[in-house]
Design a protein around this motif. Structure first.
Motif, PDB file in Angstrom:
ATOM      1  N   ASP A 138     150.586 106.347  -5.365  1.00 28.94           N
ATOM      2  CA  ASP A 138     150.301 106.117  -3.953  1.00 28.94           C
ATOM      3  C   ASP A 138     151.534 106.442  -3.137  1.00 28.94           C
ATOM      4  N   ASN A 147     151.997 106.570   0.023  1.00 29.47           N
ATOM      5  CA  ASN A 147     152.248 105.677   1.160  1.00 29.47           C
ATOM      6  C   ASN A 147     153.024 104.458   0.724  1.00 29.47           C
ATOM      7  N   LEU A 170     140.885 103.095   8.384  1.00 31.33           N
ATOM      8  CA  LEU A 170     140.320 102.608   7.123  1.00 31.33           C
ATOM      9  C   LEU A 170     138.864 103.060   6.960  1.00 31.33           C
ATOM     10  N   PHE A 221     145.772 107.135  13.687  1.00 30.17           N
ATOM     11  CA  PHE A 221     145.949 108.126  12.633  1.00 30.17           C
ATOM     12  C   PHE A 221     146.017 107.555  11.217  1.00 30.17           C
ATOM     13  N   ARG A 222     145.755 106.273  11.053  1.00 32.88           N
ATOM     14  CA  ARG A 222     145.643 105.682   9.708  1.00 32.88           C
ATOM     15  C   ARG A 222     144.344 104.867   9.624  1.00 32.88           C
ATOM     16  N   THR A 279     152.669  96.698  11.306  1.00 29.54           N
ATOM     17  CA  THR A 279     152.149  97.973  11.796  1.00 29.54           C
ATOM     18  C   THR A 279     150.926  97.742  12.683  1.00 29.54           C
ATOM     19  N   TYR A 296     150.947 103.221  14.551  1.00 31.09           N
ATOM     20  CA  TYR A 296     150.339 104.419  13.966  1.00 31.09           C
ATOM     21  C   TYR A 296     149.215 104.996  14.822  1.00 31.09           C
ATOM     22  N   ASN A 328     139.062  99.645  12.112  1.00 36.83           N
ATOM     23  CA  ASN A 328     140.314 100.406  12.265  1.00 36.83           C
ATOM     24  C   ASN A 328     141.280  99.758  13.254  1.00 36.83           C
ATOM     25  N   HIS A 365     147.476  99.458  14.596  1.00 34.57           N
ATOM     26  CA  HIS A 365     146.501 100.536  14.415  1.00 34.57           C
ATOM     27  C   HIS A 365     145.400 100.407  15.473  1.00 34.57           C
TER      28      HIS A 365
END
Length: 277
Positions: free
Chosen positions: A260, A262, A231, A228-229, A178, A225, A243, A180
């Protein structure tokens, strides 16, 4: 002239009541016969019928469809039920053994990754985390990409190759990569938004991993993502730097339900349609 004298006829009693009376007696006799038969029921036959009904209701098989059920039939069904319970027990034990083996595999992989990070002085750029759904490898974007770029730096390709070499020991796991970003907008011809940038970074890193011929591409997927995700908060430079990252998730095959959402979603995506071996 003399008149003939007729003698009066004798009147017979009305006997029409005899017919319903005889019918009534017949019905009473039949009733007493039935009552006697019910009181003298064969106990063994009654118990057999009771077991037959119980078996039919428990197994979902109609006795009207199957006819009379013998003791041999019931014994076979009970044996089949016992075997099914034994199989369920074996499956449960096998699954538990596989879960323990998986835990050992992921712990060893995490240990190897941590050793590599420590040996190469990458503790500020990489970190690992093992939880109930996955082994997560987090790589800061400055370790892989130049600002605003999705091309993996030549020196960083060695890092991706090293991670792939460690992952190849465990080829039976789903791998999710993923990308970010922070919330700073980007608008270029190549990347109109952070969606495109994060997606391209995830795909490019995944492609380097897949250069290893030991991997099955069907077990890999990449998602972007964008911002929008996060940390950390994007209000500080340090938060934005945290992030901006690429995450490599080695998803467990045996996942217990957790709070959780997610983690559950990731596991569901990875294991959809896959049969338990």
């Amino acid at each position: 002239m003399s008149r003939k004298r007729h003698e009066p006829h004798e009147e017979h009693a009305d006997e029409s009541w005899l017919l319903p009376y005889s019918d009534l007696m017949t019905l009473l006799l039949a009733l007493f016969i039935v009552l006697y038969a019910a009181s003298a029921v064969n106990t063994s036959k009654f118990e057999e019928m009771s077991r037959a009904f119980k078996t039919a209701f428990n197994s979902g098989i109609s006795i009207l469809d199957k006819g009379s059920i013998t003791e041999d039939d019931m014994l076979k069904r009970r044996t089949a039920e016992d075997l099914n319970r034994m199989d369920d027990g074996k499956k449960s034990k096998t699954r538990e053994a596989l879960k323990q083996q998986e835990q050992q595999n992921l712990e060893k992989l995490k240990k190897d990754l941590d050793k590599y990070i420590q040996k190469n002085g990458l503790s500020t750029q990489l970190e690992t985390q093992l939880n109930q759904s996955q082994l997560l490898i987090t790589i800061r974007d400055n370790a892989l990409f130049s600002s605003g770029s999705a091309t993996v730096k030549p020196d960083s390709q060695k890092l991706a190759t090293a991670i792939g070499n460690m992952l190849q020991q465990y080829p039976d796991y789903e791998i999710l990569v993923t990308g970010h970003t922070d919330n700073q907008p980007i608008s270029t011809t190549e990347f109109p938004s952070n969606w495109e940038l994060s997606s391209k970074r995830a795909i490019n890193f995944m492609k380097i991993l897949l250069q290893n011929p030991a991997f099955d591409p069907q077990r890999f997927s990449a998602i972007g993502y964008g911002e929008f995700r996060p940390l950390e908060s994007n209000t500080t430079d340090a938060g934005r730097a945290t992030n901006r990252r690429v995450e490599v998730s080695i998803l467990r095959n045996y996942v217990e339900p957790t709070s959780d959402s997610n983690d559950i979603t990731l596991s569901a995506i990875a294991n959809e349609g896959k049969k338990e071996e």
